[in-house]
Write a protein that holds these residues in place. Sequence first.
Motif, PDB file in Angstrom:
ATOM      1  N   LEU A 120       0.759  -1.440  -0.098  1.00  0.00           N
ATOM      2  CA  LEU A 120       0.014   0.019  -0.220  1.00  0.00           C
ATOM      3  C   LEU A 120       1.151   1.190   0.114  1.00  0.00           C
ATOM      4  O   LEU A 120       0.344   2.272  -0.587  1.00  0.00           O
ATOM      5  CB  LEU A 120      -0.572   0.397   1.379  1.00  0.00           C
ATOM      6  CG  LEU A 120      -1.828   1.124   1.173  1.00  0.00           C
ATOM      7  CD1 LEU A 120      -2.822   1.250   0.610  1.00  0.00           C
ATOM      8  CD2 LEU A 120      -2.872   1.217   2.504  1.00  0.00           C
ATOM      9  N   LEU A 121       2.049   1.123   0.483  1.00  0.00           N
ATOM     10  CA  LEU A 121       3.280   2.569   1.043  1.00  0.00           C
ATOM     11  C   LEU A 121       3.437   2.605  -0.869  1.00  0.00           C
ATOM     12  O   LEU A 121       3.482   3.610  -0.487  1.00  0.00           O
ATOM     13  CB  LEU A 121       3.676   1.798   1.862  1.00  0.00           C
ATOM     14  CG  LEU A 121       4.752   3.333   1.444  1.00  0.00           C
ATOM     15  CD1 LEU A 121       4.160   4.215   2.751  1.00  0.00           C
ATOM     16  CD2 LEU A 121       6.294   2.791   3.225  1.00  0.00           C
ATOM     17  N   LEU A 122       3.999   1.642  -1.263  1.00  0.00           N
ATOM     18  CA  LEU A 122       4.635   1.273  -2.507  1.00  0.00           C
ATOM     19  C   LEU A 122       3.415   2.248  -3.346  1.00  0.00           C
ATOM     20  O   LEU A 122       4.232   3.131  -4.413  1.00  0.00           O
ATOM     21  CB  LEU A 122       4.438  -0.047  -3.040  1.00  0.00           C
ATOM     22  CG  LEU A 122       4.786  -0.121  -5.018  1.00  0.00           C
ATOM     23  CD1 LEU A 122       6.547   0.591  -4.366  1.00  0.00           C
ATOM     24  CD2 LEU A 122       5.234  -1.914  -4.928  1.00  0.00           C
ATOM     25  N   SER A 123       1.773   2.179  -3.248  1.00  0.00           N
ATOM     26  CA  SER A 123       1.082   2.974  -4.696  1.00  0.00           C
ATOM     27  C   SER A 123       0.980   4.517  -3.732  1.00  0.00           C
ATOM     28  O   SER A 123       0.859   5.104  -5.274  1.00  0.00           O
ATOM     29  CB  SER A 123       0.237   1.942  -4.219  1.00  0.00           C
ATOM     30  OG  SER A 123       0.404   1.050  -4.633  1.00  0.00           O
ATOM     31  N   LEU A 124       1.196   4.140  -2.536  1.00  0.00           N
ATOM     32  CA  LEU A 124       0.493   5.967  -2.314  1.00  0.00           C
ATOM     33  C   LEU A 124       2.353   6.546  -2.274  1.00  0.00           C
ATOM     34  O   LEU A 124       1.917   7.979  -2.430  1.00  0.00           O
ATOM     35  CB  LEU A 124       0.747   6.026  -1.305  1.00  0.00           C
ATOM     36  CG  LEU A 124      -1.354   5.224  -0.785  1.00  0.00           C
ATOM     37  CD1 LEU A 124      -1.935   5.092   0.712  1.00  0.00           C
ATOM     38  CD2 LEU A 124      -2.276   5.648  -1.962  1.00  0.00           C
ATOM     39  N   ALA A 125       3.086   5.816  -1.695  1.00  0.00           N
ATOM     40  CA  ALA A 125       4.242   6.720  -1.200  1.00  0.00           C
ATOM     41  C   ALA A 125       5.768   5.732  -1.760  1.00  0.00           C
ATOM     42  O   ALA A 125       6.078   5.210  -0.624  1.00  0.00           O
ATOM     43  CB  ALA A 125       4.704   7.369   0.232  1.00  0.00           C
ATOM     44  N   PRO A 126       5.673   6.129  -3.306  1.00  0.00           N
ATOM     45  CA  PRO A 126       6.498   4.895  -3.780  1.00  0.00           C
ATOM     46  C   PRO A 126       7.901   5.145  -2.934  1.00  0.00           C
ATOM     47  O   PRO A 126       9.335   4.554  -3.241  1.00  0.00           O
ATOM     48  CB  PRO A 126       6.941   4.810  -5.500  1.00  0.00           C
ATOM     49  CG  PRO A 126       6.323   5.635  -5.033  1.00  0.00           C
ATOM     50  CD  PRO A 126       4.808   6.062  -4.166  1.00  0.00           C
ATOM     51  N   ASP A 127       8.480   6.752  -2.943  1.00  0.00           N
ATOM     52  CA  ASP A 127       9.827   6.604  -2.012  1.00  0.00           C
ATOM     53  C   ASP A 127      10.463   6.974  -0.700  1.00  0.00           C
ATOM     54  O   ASP A 127      10.482   5.952  -0.945  1.00  0.00           O
ATOM     55  CB  ASP A 127      10.294   8.640  -2.583  1.00  0.00           C
ATOM     56  CG  ASP A 127       9.625   8.611  -3.539  1.00  0.00           C
ATOM     57  OD1 ASP A 127      10.375   8.087  -4.628  1.00  0.00           O
ATOM     58  OD2 ASP A 127       9.753  10.007  -3.981  1.00  0.00           O
ATOM     59  N   ALA A 128       9.014   7.054   0.060  1.00  0.00           N
ATOM     60  CA  ALA A 128       8.878   6.240   1.371  1.00  0.00           C
ATOM     61  C   ALA A 128       9.078   4.114   1.524  1.00  0.00           C
ATOM     62  O   ALA A 128      10.375   3.976   1.938  1.00  0.00           O
ATOM     63  CB  ALA A 128       7.978   6.699   2.131  1.00  0.00           C
ATOM     64  N   HIS A 129       8.296   4.643   0.191  1.00  0.00           N
ATOM     65  CA  HIS A 129       8.724   2.222   0.292  1.00  0.00           C
ATOM     66  C   HIS A 129      10.544   2.505  -0.245  1.00  0.00           C
ATOM     67  O   HIS A 129      10.664   1.267   0.863  1.00  0.00           O
ATOM     68  CB  HIS A 129       7.897   1.886  -0.509  1.00  0.00           C
ATOM     69  CG  HIS A 129       7.315   0.060  -0.906  1.00  0.00           C
ATOM     70  ND1 HIS A 129       8.539   0.213  -1.616  1.00  0.00           N
ATOM     71  CD2 HIS A 129       6.854  -0.045  -0.649  1.00  0.00           C
ATOM     72  CE1 HIS A 129       8.222  -0.813  -1.968  1.00  0.00           C
ATOM     73  NE2 HIS A 129       7.447  -1.894  -1.102  1.00  0.00           N
ATOM     74  N   GLY A 130      10.435   2.834  -0.963  1.00  0.00           N
ATOM     75  CA  GLY A 130      12.548   2.668  -1.970  1.00  0.00           C
ATOM     76  C   GLY A 130      12.657   2.800  -0.754  1.00  0.00           C
ATOM     77  O   GLY A 130      13.936   2.247  -0.455  1.00  0.00           O
ATOM     78  N   TRP A 131      12.910   3.765   0.295  1.00  0.00           N
ATOM     79  CA  TRP A 131      13.799   4.271   1.256  1.00  0.00           C
ATOM     80  C   TRP A 131      13.682   2.747   1.912  1.00  0.00           C
ATOM     81  O   TRP A 131      15.111   2.435   3.026  1.00  0.00           O
ATOM     82  CB  TRP A 131      13.371   5.621   2.362  1.00  0.00           C
ATOM     83  CG  TRP A 131      14.788   5.906   3.282  1.00  0.00           C
ATOM     84  CD1 TRP A 131      15.524   7.116   2.529  1.00  0.00           C
ATOM     85  CD2 TRP A 131      14.371   5.886   4.506  1.00  0.00           C
ATOM     86  NE1 TRP A 131      15.636   6.890   4.472  1.00  0.00           N
ATOM     87  CE2 TRP A 131      15.466   6.576   5.142  1.00  0.00           C
ATOM     88  CE3 TRP A 131      13.352   4.770   5.484  1.00  0.00           C
ATOM     89  CZ2 TRP A 131      15.773   6.504   6.656  1.00  0.00           C
ATOM     90  CZ3 TRP A 131      14.033   4.708   6.787  1.00  0.00           C
ATOM     91  CH2 TRP A 131      15.040   5.777   7.161  1.00  0.00           C
ATOM     92  N   LEU A 132      12.633   2.275   2.955  1.00  0.00           N
ATOM     93  CA  LEU A 132      12.493   1.642   3.744  1.00  0.00           C
ATOM     94  C   LEU A 132      13.128   0.004   3.366  1.00  0.00           C
ATOM     95  O   LEU A 132      13.550  -0.573   3.816  1.00  0.00           O
ATOM     96  CB  LEU A 132      11.103   1.422   4.404  1.00  0.00           C
ATOM     97  CG  LEU A 132      10.125   2.830   5.287  1.00  0.00           C
ATOM     98  CD1 LEU A 132       9.263   2.698   5.317  1.00  0.00           C
ATOM     99  CD2 LEU A 132      11.439   1.989   6.500  1.00  0.00           C
ATOM    100  N   VAL A 133      13.495   0.111   1.846  1.00  0.00           N
ATOM    101  CA  VAL A 133      13.340  -1.298   1.315  1.00  0.00           C
ATOM    102  C   VAL A 133      15.170  -1.519   0.915  1.00  0.00           C
ATOM    103  O   VAL A 133      15.500  -2.748   1.267  1.00  0.00           O
ATOM    104  CB  VAL A 133      12.949  -1.513  -0.572  1.00  0.00           C
ATOM    105  CG1 VAL A 133      13.279  -2.641  -0.605  1.00  0.00           C
ATOM    106  CG2 VAL A 133      11.471  -1.574   0.188  1.00  0.00           C
ATOM    107  N   ARG A 134      14.929  -0.300   0.984  1.00  0.00           N
ATOM    108  CA  ARG A 134      17.168  -0.057   0.853  1.00  0.00           C
ATOM    109  C   ARG A 134      17.883  -0.377   2.301  1.00  0.00           C
ATOM    110  O   ARG A 134      18.453  -0.979   2.097  1.00  0.00           O
ATOM    111  CB  ARG A 134      17.167   1.202   0.264  1.00  0.00           C
ATOM    112  CG  ARG A 134      17.422   0.852  -0.853  1.00  0.00           C
ATOM    113  CD  ARG A 134      18.104   2.516  -1.661  1.00  0.00           C
ATOM    114  NE  ARG A 134      17.718   3.990  -1.288  1.00  0.00           N
ATOM    115  CZ  ARG A 134      16.609   4.937  -1.530  1.00  0.00           C
ATOM    116  NH1 ARG A 134      15.696   4.209  -2.342  1.00  0.00           N
ATOM    117  NH2 ARG A 134      16.167   5.869  -0.722  1.00  0.00           N
TER     118      ARG A 134
END
Length: 202
Positions: free
Chosen positions: A153-167
């Motif tokens: 859901l975060l990936l859909s709404l805030a991809p930059d924040a999702h990417g930051w957490l995935v890293r």
Amino acid sequence: MFDLSFIQLVMRAIGTVVVVTLMGFSVAGFARLLGDKGTAYDGKLTLNPFVHVDIFGLFGGTIGRGGWTRPIAIDPAAGRMGRATPVIVALLTMAAIFLFGRLVLLALPWVAAYWPASSAAFVDATIRMTADIAAWTLAINIIPIPPLLGGYLLLSLAPDAHGWLVRRHLYVSIVLAVLVVLAYQSLPATPFGELARLLGAR
């Protein structure tokens, strides 16, 4: 610190590996069905547990009955549903895990009738624990942070924040595991416990 026996830990570990592997495979499979071929190219479209099991997710599942997978990249632009693709994949995966948690219990009469008596009790308890872990894993995975399913859901709404957490996946997994260990005895009294029971947990 823990009031879990060695046998209970073994049963929970087995159940967690089964549920998390199926969850990872489902995410990859549903993403592929919705048009994202990347999960297949990344080698995630497999039932090999070594591909999907996160060591800290395994620890969380063994102690608190709620596990999670290693991150699986989904490209919303490659999916047929656009930015909604990751959310749909997560919802379909949740449905698959819920269904598995109910269907696995159908094996209990077969175990009682045909399994060798020397290990039938262990197999019966492991099957029940696997169903329990499926429900608890779903309850925990609603949290909207990767590597949990809610993270899509975060990936859909805030991809930059999702990417930051995935890293920073390793650190997120460690924090999640620590929280599960610290709260595992009180988890049944939380909203996660209520949700897990609604989903079939004992």
